[in-house]
Design an enzyme around this catalytic site. Structure first.
Site, PDB file in Angstrom:
ATOM      1  N   CYS A 160       0.804  -1.211   0.000  1.00 16.67           N
ATOM      2  CA  CYS A 160       0.000   0.000   0.000  1.00 16.67           C
ATOM      3  C   CYS A 160       0.841   1.268   0.000  1.00 16.67           C
ATOM      4  O   CYS A 160       0.332   2.343  -0.310  1.00 16.67           O
ATOM      5  CB  CYS A 160      -0.959   0.021   1.184  1.00 16.67           C
ATOM      6  SG  CYS A 160      -0.127   0.325   2.750  1.00 16.67           S
ATOM      7  N   ASN A 161       2.105   1.189   0.337  1.00 20.84           N
ATOM      8  CA  ASN A 161       2.907   2.412   0.318  1.00 20.84           C
ATOM      9  C   ASN A 161       4.312   2.209  -0.244  1.00 20.84           C
ATOM     10  O   ASN A 161       5.215   2.960   0.083  1.00 20.84           O
ATOM     11  CB  ASN A 161       2.993   3.046   1.711  1.00 20.84           C
ATOM     12  CG  ASN A 161       3.438   2.073   2.777  1.00 20.84           C
ATOM     13  OD1 ASN A 161       4.124   1.086   2.487  1.00 20.84           O
ATOM     14  ND2 ASN A 161       3.029   2.327   4.005  1.00 20.84           N
TER      15      ASN A 161
ATOM     16  N   ARG B  34       4.179  -6.319  11.275  1.00 22.30           N
ATOM     17  CA  ARG B  34       4.526  -7.672  10.865  1.00 22.30           C
ATOM     18  C   ARG B  34       3.938  -8.089   9.525  1.00 22.30           C
ATOM     19  O   ARG B  34       4.320  -9.107   8.962  1.00 22.30           O
ATOM     20  CB  ARG B  34       4.079  -8.677  11.948  1.00 22.30           C
ATOM     21  CG  ARG B  34       4.532  -8.346  13.356  1.00 22.30           C
ATOM     22  CD  ARG B  34       6.024  -8.148  13.457  1.00 22.30           C
ATOM     23  NE  ARG B  34       6.775  -9.320  13.011  1.00 22.30           N
ATOM     24  CZ  ARG B  34       8.003  -9.267  12.528  1.00 22.30           C
ATOM     25  NH1 ARG B  34       8.614  -8.120  12.391  1.00 22.30           N
ATOM     26  NH2 ARG B  34       8.612 -10.372  12.174  1.00 22.30           N
TER      27      ARG B  34
ATOM     28  N   GLY C 140     -14.115  -4.124  -0.094  1.00 17.61           N
ATOM     29  CA  GLY C 140     -13.026  -4.990  -0.531  1.00 17.61           C
ATOM     30  C   GLY C 140     -13.111  -6.370   0.084  1.00 17.61           C
ATOM     31  O   GLY C 140     -13.682  -6.554   1.169  1.00 17.61           O
TER      32      GLY C 140
ATOM     33  N   GLY D 176     -10.171  -8.678  -0.429  1.00 19.41           N
ATOM     34  CA  GLY D 176      -8.851  -9.271  -0.610  1.00 19.41           C
ATOM     35  C   GLY D 176      -8.167  -9.574   0.712  1.00 19.41           C
ATOM     36  O   GLY D 176      -8.796  -9.620   1.778  1.00 19.41           O
ATOM     37  N   ALA D 177      -6.851  -9.776   0.647  1.00 14.50           N
ATOM     38  CA  ALA D 177      -6.073 -10.137   1.829  1.00 14.50           C
ATOM     39  C   ALA D 177      -6.140  -9.045   2.896  1.00 14.50           C
ATOM     40  O   ALA D 177      -6.220  -9.325   4.091  1.00 14.50           O
ATOM     41  CB  ALA D 177      -4.621 -10.395   1.430  1.00 14.50           C
ATOM     42  N   TYR D 178      -6.102  -7.805   2.444  1.00 11.96           N
ATOM     43  CA  TYR D 178      -6.161  -6.679   3.369  1.00 11.96           C
ATOM     44  C   TYR D 178      -7.498  -6.659   4.108  1.00 11.96           C
ATOM     45  O   TYR D 178      -7.565  -6.425   5.319  1.00 11.96           O
ATOM     46  CB  TYR D 178      -5.971  -5.401   2.562  1.00 11.96           C
ATOM     47  CG  TYR D 178      -5.372  -4.248   3.313  1.00 11.96           C
ATOM     48  CD1 TYR D 178      -4.981  -4.344   4.639  1.00 11.96           C
ATOM     49  CD2 TYR D 178      -5.163  -3.037   2.666  1.00 11.96           C
ATOM     50  CE1 TYR D 178      -4.417  -3.281   5.301  1.00 11.96           C
ATOM     51  CE2 TYR D 178      -4.611  -1.961   3.314  1.00 11.96           C
ATOM     52  CZ  TYR D 178      -4.242  -2.086   4.635  1.00 11.96           C
ATOM     53  OH  TYR D 178      -3.700  -1.016   5.286  1.00 11.96           O
TER      54      TYR D 178
END
EC number: 1.2.1.70
Length: 449
Positions: A48-49, A116, A192, A194-196
């Site tokens: 994301c960054n 992490r 969303g 997804g994994a996030y």
């Protein structure tokens, strides 16, 4: 072989530029390898960054051409000018590449120091590169060592015990902004699947939140909630969910952006709203926070609010990373020395066997012939002893290249470093405790880093 990385991250440029560089750049590694570029292998790490691509090239003189080819492909995939892409990417080579990746994997270069989640993303980046066949043996070793270093930092320092992440810091911010800190009383809408989004759902459950709705522009909400809980909403039911929401969490990065006027048009009465936008490309209109009763938390907010780690723990973590960097560099130099030693021994062995055959042809299997052969082999071992010792010494000094150049010049040998094969066709497997795999391209999420 030489390591090269091109890095665009929150540490050096604004997140908007990182997002532009990242857009549609996921296939750059495969395209570069298929071109006439000198790049021998590549692994992309996109979160994301940050957007980072790690490459292996044959020689140091190939680095400029390799960098140029990567920039050209990123520009082609994103629609940005090559000048813009070049200005946003910082180049690193050799030990700087190693040190940077190890720091990234350990969470020392994250918006939230010590988080992490990035360690899992480093593992997934390697898995994806192996599956697509873009990872060379050296890059595989680099990323595997980065993962081991991250585990060591997590187990040996206080950084691993905090359990902080971008999501957890964002939820802490939302708690501070809320009149009622109890998450079990809040109506939450997640954008969303997804994994996030999966990691967000897990943290919300830990905070005892249970009124959670999930929206997916690509229609995957039903499948998501079937394994994680919550209520799926679609385009028709989304308006009602938004009208009743206390917290919105955006982590899809899709083209379906919630606009300011969408919220302004709702009949929400005096209900306050906290919008947490964790998507690099913004799920929510940045002007949403200008509405009365609406607070907007974004990645920049998280970075500003992330707590500083204790100096001792951070110092200890950096020492671990530096030690791992030195050990990896030494291992690479020793591999170069080993390859040179093997090449020299093969060369001398072939010369020896040719001479032994002449002795056998002239004297047959006699005692004299055996004595001559024994003496020749002993002499060869003695002659190889000093070159072998010097190879180790020069490797430790970082001068294995001088040794290799000398052998190639004196004996005409061609010495290639041994490399583990890139594991093509291997399905990526998430390590225990990691979020589920990211959802397909309809909602592309570059995850926390």
């Amino acid at each position: 072989m030489v390591l090269l990385s091109l890095v665009a991250s929150h540490s050096d440029i604004d997140l908007e530029t990182v997002a532009k560089i990242s857009a549609d750049a996921s296939q750059v590694a495969s395209v570069v390898l298929a071109s006439a570029s000198p790049v021998a292998g590549a692994i992309t790490l996109a979160t994301c960054n940050r957007y980072e691509i790690y490459c292996e090239v044959p020689r140091s003189e190939d680095v400029p051409a390799a960098r140029s080819s990567v920039i050209t492909q990123i520009a082609a995939s994103t629609g940005l000018s090559e000048e813009t892409v070049s200005g946003a990417l910082i180049s690193k080579t050799e030990s700087d590449v190693v040190s940077h990746l190890f720091s990234v994997g350990a969470g020392l270069d994250s918006a939230v120091i010590g988080e992490r989640e990035i360690a899992g993303q480093v593992r997934r980046a390697l898995n994806e590169a192996q599956a697509s066949g873009t990872a060379t043996g050296s890059l595989v070793r680099l990323f595997q060592t980065a993962s081991r270093t991250a585990k060591e930092v997590g187990s040996r320092t206080a950084l691993g015990s905090r359990g902080l992440s971008v999501v957890s810091v964002a939820l802490d911010l939302a708690t501070d902004l809320s009149a009622d800190p109890a998450w079990e009383n809040k109506n939450i809408v997640i954008f969303g699947t997804g994994a996030y989004a999966g990691a967000t759902m897990s943290l919300l459950r830990e905070r005892k939140a249970h009124n959670i709705s999930v929206f997916s522009a690509s229609g995957r909400a039903e499948a998501f909630v079937s394994t994680r809980g919550g209520t799926a909403v679609d385009e028709e039911s989304l308006e009602g969910a938004l009208a009743a929401a206390d917290v919105l969490i955006g982590c899809s990065g899709s083209d379906h952006r919630l606009m300011r006027e969408d919220i302004a048009a709702l009949d929400r009465g005096d209900r306050a709203l906290i919008a947490i936008d964790l998507a690099l490309t913004n799920d929510f209109d940045p002007s949403l926070g200008q509405l009365p009763g609406v607070d907007l938390v974004n990645l920049e907010s998280v970075r500003m609010a992330a707590p500083d780690e204790q100096a001792q723990a951070l110092h200890q973590a950096r020492e671990i990373v530096q030690g791992a960097t030195r050990a990896f560099a030494l291992e690479q130099r020793e591999r170069a020395a080993d390859a040179a030693i093997v090449a020299l021994r093969r060369h001398t062995q072939s010369v020896l066997e040719a001479e032994v055959e002449k002795v056998r042809a002239q004297h047959g299997c006699t005692a004299a012939a055996e004595e001559v052969e024994f003496a020749m082999r002993r002499m060869m071992r003695q002659l190889l002893h000093v070159p072998t010792v010097r190879a180790r010494e020069l490797a430790a000094e970082g001068r294995a290249g001088d040794y290799i150049d000398a052998l190639e010049t004196l004996y005409g040998l061609e010495i290639e470093l041994p490399a583990a094969p890139a594991s093509k066709g291997v399905c990526p497997v998430a390590a225990a405790g990691e979020p589920a795999a990211a959802e397909p391209a309809a909602e592309p999420l570059r995850q926390v880093g």
